[in-house]
Write a protein that holds these residues in place. Structure first.
Motif, PDB file in Angstrom:
ATOM      1  N   MET A   1       0.761  -1.408  -0.081  1.00  0.00           N
ATOM      2  CA  MET A   1       0.055  -0.383   0.037  1.00  0.00           C
ATOM      3  C   MET A   1       0.988   1.279   0.193  1.00  0.00           C
ATOM      4  O   MET A   1       0.471   2.274  -0.507  1.00  0.00           O
ATOM      5  CB  MET A   1      -0.838   0.148   1.285  1.00  0.00           C
ATOM      6  N   PHE A   2       2.022   1.216   0.703  1.00  0.00           N
ATOM      7  CA  PHE A   2       2.951   2.428   0.598  1.00  0.00           C
ATOM      8  C   PHE A   2       3.686   2.788  -0.406  1.00  0.00           C
ATOM      9  O   PHE A   2       3.875   3.881  -0.865  1.00  0.00           O
ATOM     10  CB  PHE A   2       3.590   2.301   1.851  1.00  0.00           C
ATOM     11  N   PHE A   3       4.094   1.690  -1.058  1.00  0.00           N
ATOM     12  CA  PHE A   3       5.214   1.876  -2.153  1.00  0.00           C
ATOM     13  C   PHE A   3       4.576   2.059  -3.592  1.00  0.00           C
ATOM     14  O   PHE A   3       4.938   2.770  -4.438  1.00  0.00           O
ATOM     15  CB  PHE A   3       6.138   0.613  -2.320  1.00  0.00           C
ATOM     16  N   LYS A   4       3.393   1.169  -3.854  1.00  0.00           N
ATOM     17  CA  LYS A   4       2.660   1.306  -5.217  1.00  0.00           C
ATOM     18  C   LYS A   4       2.403   2.885  -5.753  1.00  0.00           C
ATOM     19  O   LYS A   4       2.602   3.177  -6.707  1.00  0.00           O
ATOM     20  CB  LYS A   4       1.551   0.412  -5.272  1.00  0.00           C
ATOM     21  N   PRO A   5       1.775   3.518  -4.575  1.00  0.00           N
ATOM     22  CA  PRO A   5       1.463   4.706  -5.073  1.00  0.00           C
ATOM     23  C   PRO A   5       2.649   5.748  -5.513  1.00  0.00           C
ATOM     24  O   PRO A   5       2.406   6.570  -6.706  1.00  0.00           O
ATOM     25  CB  PRO A   5       0.909   5.690  -3.937  1.00  0.00           C
ATOM     26  N   PHE A   6       3.888   5.633  -4.874  1.00  0.00           N
ATOM     27  CA  PHE A   6       5.058   6.401  -5.736  1.00  0.00           C
ATOM     28  C   PHE A   6       5.567   5.973  -7.073  1.00  0.00           C
ATOM     29  O   PHE A   6       6.221   6.814  -7.682  1.00  0.00           O
ATOM     30  CB  PHE A   6       6.024   6.162  -4.906  1.00  0.00           C
ATOM     31  N   PHE A   7       5.201   4.702  -7.626  1.00  0.00           N
ATOM     32  CA  PHE A   7       5.234   4.598  -8.834  1.00  0.00           C
ATOM     33  C   PHE A   7       4.330   4.503 -10.009  1.00  0.00           C
ATOM     34  O   PHE A   7       4.170   4.199 -11.051  1.00  0.00           O
ATOM     35  CB  PHE A   7       6.104   2.824  -8.647  1.00  0.00           C
TER      36      PHE A   7
ATOM     37  N   SER B   1       1.626   6.793 -12.400  1.00  0.00           N
ATOM     38  CA  SER B   1       1.799   7.241 -13.761  1.00  0.00           C
ATOM     39  C   SER B   1       1.239   8.776 -13.694  1.00  0.00           C
ATOM     40  O   SER B   1       1.697   9.428 -14.576  1.00  0.00           O
ATOM     41  CB  SER B   1       1.584   6.487 -14.886  1.00  0.00           C
ATOM     42  N   SER B   2       0.739   9.060 -12.583  1.00  0.00           N
ATOM     43  CA  SER B   2      -0.034  10.372 -12.506  1.00  0.00           C
ATOM     44  C   SER B   2      -0.385  10.628 -11.237  1.00  0.00           C
ATOM     45  O   SER B   2      -0.304   9.894 -10.315  1.00  0.00           O
ATOM     46  CB  SER B   2      -1.343  10.295 -13.365  1.00  0.00           C
ATOM     47  N   LEU B   3      -0.576  12.155 -10.986  1.00  0.00           N
ATOM     48  CA  LEU B   3      -1.007  12.448  -9.491  1.00  0.00           C
ATOM     49  C   LEU B   3      -2.479  11.627  -9.034  1.00  0.00           C
ATOM     50  O   LEU B   3      -2.565  11.354  -7.849  1.00  0.00           O
ATOM     51  CB  LEU B   3      -0.993  14.050  -9.406  1.00  0.00           C
ATOM     52  N   ARG B   4      -3.309  11.611 -10.113  1.00  0.00           N
ATOM     53  CA  ARG B   4      -4.687  11.159  -9.549  1.00  0.00           C
ATOM     54  C   ARG B   4      -4.451   9.739  -9.194  1.00  0.00           C
ATOM     55  O   ARG B   4      -5.120   9.350  -8.312  1.00  0.00           O
ATOM     56  CB  ARG B   4      -5.409  11.366 -10.786  1.00  0.00           C
ATOM     57  N   SER B   5      -3.512   8.864 -10.120  1.00  0.00           N
ATOM     58  CA  SER B   5      -3.492   7.555  -9.691  1.00  0.00           C
ATOM     59  C   SER B   5      -2.706   7.386  -8.310  1.00  0.00           C
ATOM     60  O   SER B   5      -2.905   6.446  -7.788  1.00  0.00           O
ATOM     61  CB  SER B   5      -2.733   6.642 -10.632  1.00  0.00           C
ATOM     62  N   PHE B   6      -1.580   8.044  -8.284  1.00  0.00           N
ATOM     63  CA  PHE B   6      -1.022   8.373  -6.942  1.00  0.00           C
ATOM     64  C   PHE B   6      -2.052   8.205  -5.587  1.00  0.00           C
ATOM     65  O   PHE B   6      -2.031   7.171  -4.779  1.00  0.00           O
ATOM     66  CB  PHE B   6      -0.194   9.458  -6.634  1.00  0.00           C
ATOM     67  N   TRP B   7      -3.020   9.125  -5.794  1.00  0.00           N
ATOM     68  CA  TRP B   7      -4.159   9.162  -4.673  1.00  0.00           C
ATOM     69  C   TRP B   7      -5.139   7.755  -4.610  1.00  0.00           C
ATOM     70  O   TRP B   7      -5.631   7.606  -3.749  1.00  0.00           O
ATOM     71  CB  TRP B   7      -4.757  10.346  -4.568  1.00  0.00           C
ATOM     72  N   LYS B   8      -5.229   7.476  -5.923  1.00  0.00           N
ATOM     73  CA  LYS B   8      -6.052   6.304  -5.989  1.00  0.00           C
ATOM     74  C   LYS B   8      -5.479   5.216  -5.372  1.00  0.00           C
ATOM     75  O   LYS B   8      -6.007   4.028  -4.549  1.00  0.00           O
ATOM     76  CB  LYS B   8      -6.071   5.663  -7.487  1.00  0.00           C
ATOM     77  N   TYR B   9      -4.285   5.009  -5.366  1.00  0.00           N
ATOM     78  CA  TYR B   9      -3.440   3.823  -4.663  1.00  0.00           C
ATOM     79  C   TYR B   9      -2.850   3.964  -3.268  1.00  0.00           C
ATOM     80  O   TYR B   9      -2.646   3.144  -2.522  1.00  0.00           O
ATOM     81  CB  TYR B   9      -2.270   3.370  -5.564  1.00  0.00           C
ATOM     82  N   TRP B  10      -3.027   5.536  -2.858  1.00  0.00           N
ATOM     83  CA  TRP B  10      -2.629   5.692  -1.618  1.00  0.00           C
ATOM     84  C   TRP B  10      -3.118   5.120  -0.161  1.00  0.00           C
ATOM     85  O   TRP B  10      -2.434   4.441   0.555  1.00  0.00           O
ATOM     86  CB  TRP B  10      -2.404   7.654  -1.353  1.00  0.00           C
ATOM     87  N   ASN B  11      -4.300   5.193  -0.244  1.00  0.00           N
ATOM     88  CA  ASN B  11      -5.450   4.574   0.524  1.00  0.00           C
ATOM     89  C   ASN B  11      -6.458   3.916   0.132  1.00  0.00           C
ATOM     90  O   ASN B  11      -7.481   4.580  -0.026  1.00  0.00           O
ATOM     91  CB  ASN B  11      -5.592   5.375   1.881  1.00  0.00           C
ATOM     92  N   PRO B  12      -6.426   2.632  -0.375  1.00  0.00           N
ATOM     93  CA  PRO B  12      -7.503   1.845  -1.274  1.00  0.00           C
ATOM     94  C   PRO B  12      -8.729   1.880  -0.500  1.00  0.00           C
ATOM     95  O   PRO B  12     -10.024   2.336  -1.237  1.00  0.00           O
ATOM     96  CB  PRO B  12      -7.095   0.706  -1.600  1.00  0.00           C
ATOM     97  N   SER B  13      -8.822   1.607   0.808  1.00  0.00           N
ATOM     98  CA  SER B  13      -9.829   1.450   1.678  1.00  0.00           C
ATOM     99  C   SER B  13     -10.664   3.222   1.492  1.00  0.00           C
ATOM    100  O   SER B  13     -11.816   3.008   1.347  1.00  0.00           O
ATOM    101  CB  SER B  13      -9.881   0.989   2.795  1.00  0.00           C
ATOM    102  N   TRP B  14      -9.955   3.878   2.285  1.00  0.00           N
ATOM    103  CA  TRP B  14     -10.635   5.368   2.080  1.00  0.00           C
ATOM    104  C   TRP B  14     -10.754   5.851   0.958  1.00  0.00           C
ATOM    105  O   TRP B  14     -11.709   6.428   0.889  1.00  0.00           O
ATOM    106  CB  TRP B  14      -9.315   6.168   3.222  1.00  0.00           C
ATOM    107  N   GLY B  15     -10.061   5.842  -0.031  1.00  0.00           N
ATOM    108  CA  GLY B  15     -10.342   6.171  -1.530  1.00  0.00           C
ATOM    109  C   GLY B  15     -11.718   5.492  -1.921  1.00  0.00           C
ATOM    110  O   GLY B  15     -12.346   6.185  -2.642  1.00  0.00           O
ATOM    111  N   TYR B  16     -12.081   4.270  -1.751  1.00  0.00           N
ATOM    112  CA  TYR B  16     -13.169   3.555  -2.118  1.00  0.00           C
ATOM    113  C   TYR B  16     -14.278   4.384  -1.462  1.00  0.00           C
ATOM    114  O   TYR B  16     -15.210   4.703  -2.032  1.00  0.00           O
ATOM    115  CB  TYR B  16     -13.185   2.005  -1.825  1.00  0.00           C
ATOM    116  N   PHE B  17     -14.260   4.575  -0.084  1.00  0.00           N
ATOM    117  CA  PHE B  17     -15.211   5.394   0.616  1.00  0.00           C
ATOM    118  C   PHE B  17     -15.435   6.669  -0.032  1.00  0.00           C
ATOM    119  O   PHE B  17     -16.691   7.211  -0.278  1.00  0.00           O
ATOM    120  CB  PHE B  17     -14.738   5.401   2.181  1.00  0.00           C
ATOM    121  N   LEU B  18     -14.453   7.407  -0.232  1.00  0.00           N
ATOM    122  CA  LEU B  18     -14.497   8.697  -0.747  1.00  0.00           C
ATOM    123  C   LEU B  18     -15.153   8.757  -2.145  1.00  0.00           C
ATOM    124  O   LEU B  18     -15.838   9.497  -2.479  1.00  0.00           O
ATOM    125  CB  LEU B  18     -13.216   9.453  -0.724  1.00  0.00           C
TER     126      LEU B  18
END
Length: 127
Positions: free
Chosen positions: A1-7, A9-26
């Motif tokens: 969960m912590f490393f995948k966002p940093f790789f 391809s975009s800022l939007r996808s960074f936040w998609k991967y940052w915290n998947p559970s919280w992102g799903y809720f939002l």
């Protein structure tokens, strides 16, 4: 969960991967309902603002109840700046698809640190 966002391809996808559970809720309880009424860009900004407010409430409410003074909503402002950056990179079609995977974490980390410093500058400027 912590490393995948940093790789990503975009800022939007960074936040998609940052915290998947919280992102799903939002996504399902903020962004999609907002999108039925507002344009995508406004929905994104409002979702980030709500996310920031929820993070800020953890320390703002106790401080206000204890001392009754103004507390700068740091994370809310930081997330607002981040959301504007996401929209700008999409508008300017900036992504990291052709960037070497080794450099993507530097860009994402730099963006986070840069927006954090800008938010801190705003915080110190206000008071």
């Amino acid at each position: 969960m912590f490393f995948k966002p940093f790789f990503s391809s975009s800022l939007r996808s960074f936040w998609k991967y940052w915290n998947p559970s919280w992102g799903y809720f939002l996504l399902f309880y903020c962004y999609k309902p907002f999108r039925t009424v507002f344009p995508n860009w406004a929905s994104l900004i409002m979702t980030f603002l709500i996310c920031g407010l929820l993070h800020d409430m953890i320390y703002i409410i106790p401080k206000v109840m204890n001392k009754g003074e103004f507390v700068f909503p740091f994370i809310t402002v930081w997330f607002l700046i981040i959301s504007i950056g996401i929209l700008l990179t999409e508008y300017l079609r900036i992504d990291f698809k052709k960037t070497n995977l080794m450099y993507r974490p530097i860009f994402h980390s730099g963006y986070l640190v840069g927006t954090f410093i800008l938010t801190r500058y705003i915080d110190l400027s206000i008071g």
